[in-house]
Design a protein around this motif. Sequence first.
Motif, PDB file in Angstrom:
ATOM      1  N   ALA A   1      20.528 -19.401   9.923  1.00  0.00           N
ATOM      2  CA  ALA A   1      21.409 -18.249   9.764  1.00  0.00           C
ATOM      3  C   ALA A   1      22.498 -18.461   8.695  1.00  0.00           C
ATOM      4  O   ALA A   1      23.188 -17.516   8.324  1.00  0.00           O
ATOM      5  N   MET A   2      22.639 -19.686   8.200  1.00  0.00           N
ATOM      6  CA  MET A   2      23.655 -19.978   7.180  1.00  0.00           C
ATOM      7  C   MET A   2      23.323 -19.253   5.882  1.00  0.00           C
ATOM      8  O   MET A   2      22.164 -18.981   5.589  1.00  0.00           O
TER       9      MET A   2
ATOM     10  N   LEU B   1      24.380 -28.886  15.604  1.00  0.00           N
ATOM     11  CA  LEU B   1      24.038 -27.669  14.878  1.00  0.00           C
ATOM     12  C   LEU B   1      22.554 -27.369  15.094  1.00  0.00           C
ATOM     13  O   LEU B   1      21.685 -28.123  14.655  1.00  0.00           O
TER      14      LEU B   1
ATOM     15  N   THR C   1      28.590 -28.999  13.794  1.00  0.00           N
ATOM     16  CA  THR C   1      29.630 -28.084  13.352  1.00  0.00           C
ATOM     17  C   THR C   1      30.814 -28.234  14.315  1.00  0.00           C
ATOM     18  O   THR C   1      30.653 -28.726  15.424  1.00  0.00           O
TER      19      THR C   1
ATOM     20  N   ARG D   1      33.567 -26.649  16.729  1.00  0.00           N
ATOM     21  CA  ARG D   1      33.875 -25.471  17.549  1.00  0.00           C
ATOM     22  C   ARG D   1      34.846 -25.874  18.633  1.00  0.00           C
ATOM     23  O   ARG D   1      34.631 -26.873  19.317  1.00  0.00           O
TER      24      ARG D   1
ATOM     25  N   GLY E   1      34.117 -24.132  12.325  1.00  0.00           N
ATOM     26  CA  GLY E   1      33.023 -23.763  11.443  1.00  0.00           C
ATOM     27  C   GLY E   1      32.682 -24.797  10.381  1.00  0.00           C
ATOM     28  O   GLY E   1      31.651 -24.685   9.729  1.00  0.00           O
TER      29      GLY E   1
ATOM     30  N   GLU F   1      18.321 -22.867  14.490  1.00  0.00           N
ATOM     31  CA  GLU F   1      18.510 -21.426  14.232  1.00  0.00           C
ATOM     32  C   GLU F   1      19.882 -21.137  13.615  1.00  0.00           C
ATOM     33  O   GLU F   1      20.052 -20.173  12.870  1.00  0.00           O
ATOM     34  N   GLU F   2      20.868 -21.995  13.900  1.00  0.00           N
ATOM     35  CA  GLU F   2      22.183 -21.843  13.270  1.00  0.00           C
ATOM     36  C   GLU F   2      22.106 -22.217  11.793  1.00  0.00           C
ATOM     37  O   GLU F   2      22.735 -21.581  10.953  1.00  0.00           O
TER      38      GLU F   2
END
Length: 88
Positions: A62-63, A55, A46, A48, A33, A58-59
């Motif tokens: 959403a933060m 990233l 990011t 993972r 993350g 849309e990610e």
Amino acid sequence: MSNFNDPFDCVVCHRNLDGISGIDDPGATPKEGDITICVYCATPYTFRDGLAVYLLPEEIEAMDRVDKVRLQILVESVKKIKETYEHK
């Protein structure tokens, strides 16, 4: 500076990214993350599953607000540094 287990090429500028440095702790190892950016073009990534992953917009959307502001500051800082050195 800590090395990635698997260096990779940026998906945007294609430069090789083979190391990381934490803001608060330069010797820290990235964890799931965490966010990083390409030091050449400011593309955000990011972490993972032990990998740095692009990233998606849309990610970012959403933060939470604080993380978005932090990311924006990092991106703008890299862009400004790049502009400064390109004009020399």
